[in-house]
Scaffold this active site. Structure first.
Site: not given
Length: 399
Positions: A223, A235, A305
């Site tokens: 990422h 998250h 993402d």
């Protein structure tokens, strides 16, 4: 987009052969697909006029272009519902999550087939098939990243070659599967998903994973610019680090650079703030997109993402998914991804928001066109492969 890039892609589309992509042979022999037209552009044709992806995008309406840079998701295994979802806006892609995976590979093949409305412009169907902790395919029993961390890079190449075969057999051309983050901290949530605990070790295995996937699926590095230096889980927060750019170049950048040099087609941006470079998350940072293009030489598709993760961070300025998507595109992303909290209405709302942003001047139309063209290059390359080996779209046509 540079003329050199467009010329190179045209070469890939006109000749999907081993000559173009040296080592781009699939780990398993796929069903041979028809070659593209052997006609070559005239010597006087401009790269822009000769570029099939640009020609397709030029003929699209504003809303069609906006839809083509959105990768959506709805949680269902109903092929009819998925078909309707993709037909409604002709989205550029779809991400399969656990809620989309039926009990067996044959049912998954039928499901993925339902997502393709126009075979001449197939969507980029993607999956997070890292293996181990993040595995959507229950029948993937190949070595997990944490098992490969101390193994020879050849083991990583073999594992990802096999994994790519499972993914492609299911009708999925894009794997969001290569974690290029690096950390030696076993307490980090990303630790077991990395391919190495030092920059050099991770770089060797990331490059090997890209080689393993080449010709079978389009590879994604994630990422960017790297979770390892930024503690926390993106998250539910915006992991932050004060690491200077020169230190990043000598450490966390190495696995990404190795994967880019090996030919990965996609680069996924994390919701990570490297405050010495930009206080904004990298996924929304024009500077981090410039660094990848200008300093690392990445010329493929930049994808966010899941933008739903930004909303989950609880940061007020990231509460609106439409604003997040427009900001991400303006920063340099070519494909915006929406998963967490996504309903059948989420992607269409983002498409509407992109259209409104272009019409109001908030998002430059040429930025949207560039993004749509980069995404279309992969879609046309996929169509051209006709189930055979995928062209290495980032390979040097003279190499």
């Amino acid at each position: 987009m540079t003329s050199a890039r467009r010329t190179a892609l045209l070469g890939a589309l006109l000749a999907i052969t081993a000559t173009l992509c040296g080592a781009c042979a699939a780990p398993q022999e796929p069903t041979p697909g028809p070659t593209a037209s052997t006609a070559t552009p005239s010597a006087t044709a401009t790269p822009e006029a000769a570029d099939p992806a640009a020609a397709v995008v030029d003929a699209m309406s504003l809303r069609e272009r906006a839809a083509s840079v959105v990768m959506g998701h709805i949680p269902t295994t109903d092929p009819a519902a998925l078909r309707s979802y993709m037909e409604s806006d002709q989205l550029g892609g779809f991400l399969l999550m656990g809620a989309n995976i039926p009990d067996d590979a044959a049912a998954l093949q039928a499901l993925t087939a339902s997502l393709t409305v126009d075979p001449a412009r197939p969507p980029l169907i993607a999956i997070d098939q890292e293996g181990g902790d993040v595995s959507r395919l229950p029948w993937d029993d190949l070595p997990a990243p944490y098992q490969l961390q101390q193994a020879d890079p050849a083991a990583a190449e073999a594992a990802f070659a096999g994994r790519a075969g499972l993914v492609r057999q299911a009708g999925i051309p894009v794997n969001f599967g290569i974690v290029a983050d690096v950390t030696a901290d076993p307490g980090s949530f990303i630790h077991r998903r990395t391919l190495g605990t030092t920059p050099d070790a991770a770089a060797a295995r990331v490059a090997a994973a890209v080689r393993g996937e080449r010709g079978t699926v389009f590879s994604t590095l994630k990422h960017f610019p790297g979770h390892g230096a930024a503690p926390g889980d993106s998250h539910s927060s915006i992991p932050t680090t004060a690491m200077p750019l020169d230190q990043w170049h000598s450490a966390d950048a190495l696995p990404f650079r190795a994967g880019i040099d090996e030919g990965a087609e996609l680069l996924m941006y994390g919701h990570l703030a490297y405050t010495a470079v930009d206080p904004a998350p990298a996924s929304l940072s024009a500077e981090w997109h410039r660094i990848a293009r200008d300093q690392l030489g990445f010329d493929g598709v930049m994808v966010t993402d899941d933008l739903g993760m930004l909303e989950s961070s609880g940061v007020p300025e990231y509460a609106d998914p439409v604003t997040n998507a427009v900001t991400a595109l303006a920063a340099g992303n070519d494909l915006v991804l929406t998963v967490v909290g996504s309903t059948a209405e989420t992607a269409p709302a983002i498409v509407d928001g992109i259209v409104a942003a272009v019409e109001s001047g908030t998002l430059a139309e040429d930025r949207l066109d560039d993004a749509a063209t980069r995404v279309m290059e992969l879609r046309l390359a996929l169509a051209d492969s006709a189930g055979g080996a995928l062209p290495c779209t980032t390979c040097d046509p003279e190499g």
